[in-house]
Write an enzyme that holds these catalytic residues in place. Structure first.
Site: not given
Length: 386
Positions: A249-251, A259
């Protein structure tokens, strides 16, 4: 087996493994300042949300340690550091880890000045460097905890401790973090516990982080694995029993919307159709409680040429090699353009997977599952330090 290191750091010195040259060439790139760090992140010579944050923080630490241009006061030193952190955050906007790290480092340097209004520029720089170095060490420990927590959850969800098959997307291992990995760390933990039967990794177009990087790490670790192209996932899942799809996950928004690398969303849809557990692996630094849901996540748009052009070393087919292996000429790198001239390109680097399609979010502090109302209680599971 030698540990795979994507980041080599000693006080005053930083080198990163240039991931644009992998898997055929292992070249370490020296970074001596914030500009070097910004360009390495922007060009994706380093990538992966945790690694981006660590490299940005350390690039500035190296610059501060080696700089001969000393600010005139502690207050000026704090302003300089904050301005450089703001600049580094602009390199890639989607991953929250970088902004989170910048916010924490700002708070530490501001606190150093607040504690001593007469603090020297050297004292401010030391406070920053010490904190950045601690982030490097903490990331590795957090990744190992994510691996343990995720492996235990998957074994429990699969109701078995062997013959587990896992599919992953993009690269989330040592190359994407300070070491060990997040989603790939879970796969490593399953393998170490003799619970993993097989791992599958997607090619991950257009930058091929799966075929270039994840496959490289799986081979390096001796983990039984198979590479598939992105559009083979449904076929794979229809023919082979998959225990879980595990992604990074990036966010992660406050409601659990996540995201991650483009293509993650479609895998989540397939997981729901086939009844496969869909697991997100993320350090708590990727959890953004200030963003209520996925609609508030800014998605980075990449240049169109990344889709239009394919680059790599040239190869030679050897007669009699029925396994498809080839001889690679690493000294000769070429680019080809398979696409038609004049075609438009849509190239978002990330997509947002709705929380409704996610079964578990694994962090270093434990596993977050949906409550009785079908909601991820992210706000009560973690506090925001940003």
């Amino acid at each position: 087996m030698a540990t795979l290191l994507a980041i080599k750091y000693a006080r005053g010195s930083l080198e990163i493994l240039d991931q644009l040259l992998l898997p055929h060439r292992s070249v370490y790139l020296p970074l001596s300042c914030t500009d070097d760090g910004w360009h390495a992140i922007k060009k994706m010579q380093v990538r992966g949300a945790p690694a981006i944050a660590i490299v940005a923080a350390l690039a500035l630490a190296v610059e501060l340690h080696n700089s001969t241009n000393t600010p005139s006061s502690g207050q000026e030193a704090v302003k300089t550091i904050h301005d450089k952190l703001d600049y580094l955050v602009t390199s890639r906007p989607t991953a929250v880890n970088l902004a989170d790290a910048a916010g924490k480092l700002k708070a530490i340097t501001s606190a150093a000045l607040a504690d001593d209004a007469n603090a020297s520029p050297d004292a401010i720089a030391k406070a920053y460097i010490d904190a950045a170095e601690q982030m490097l060490l903490q990331d590795v420990e957090d990744n190992k905890a994510i691996g343990r927590n995720g492996a235990a959850w998957i074994c429990s969800a699969a109701s078995k401790t062997a013959d587990i098959r896992v599919l992953t997307h993009c690269n989330t291992g040592s190359l994407a973090t300070a070491g060990y990995g997040t989603a790939l760390g879970i796969i490593r933990s399953l393998h170490a516990a003799s619970a993993l039967s097989h791992a599958y990794c997607t090619e991950t177009r257009p930058y091929n982080q799966g075929s270039r990087l994840t496959a490289y790490e799986l081979v390096h670790e001796g983990i039984p694995a198979t590479l598939i192209t992105d559009n083979m996932a449904a076929s794979l899942m229809s023919q082979h029993p998959i225990s879980a799809i595990v992604v990074g996950a990036d966010r992660v928004a406050a409601n659990g919307d996540t995201a991650n690398k483009i293509g993650t969303y479609q895998l989540a849809i397939l997981a729901r159709f086939f009844g496969v557990k869909f697991v997100v692996a993320a350090p708590t630094t990727s959890v953004d409680l200030n963003t209520p849901d996925g609609t508030g996540i800014k998605i980075e748009q990449r240049p169109g040429w990344e889709v239009l052009v394919v680059s790599g070393p040239t190869v030679t087919n050897e007669p009699g090699r029925e396994d498809g292996s080839v001889v690679v000429n690493v000294a000769e790198v070429r680019s080809v353009k398979p696409a038609a001239d004049g075609i438009g390109v849509y190239n978002p680097s990330f997509d947002v997977t709705p929380a409704a399609l996610i079964d578990a979010i694994v962090t270093e502090n434990g596993v977050v599952e949906k409550n009785a109302d079908g909601v991820f209680p992210m706000a009560t599971s973690f506090r925001s330090d940003s």
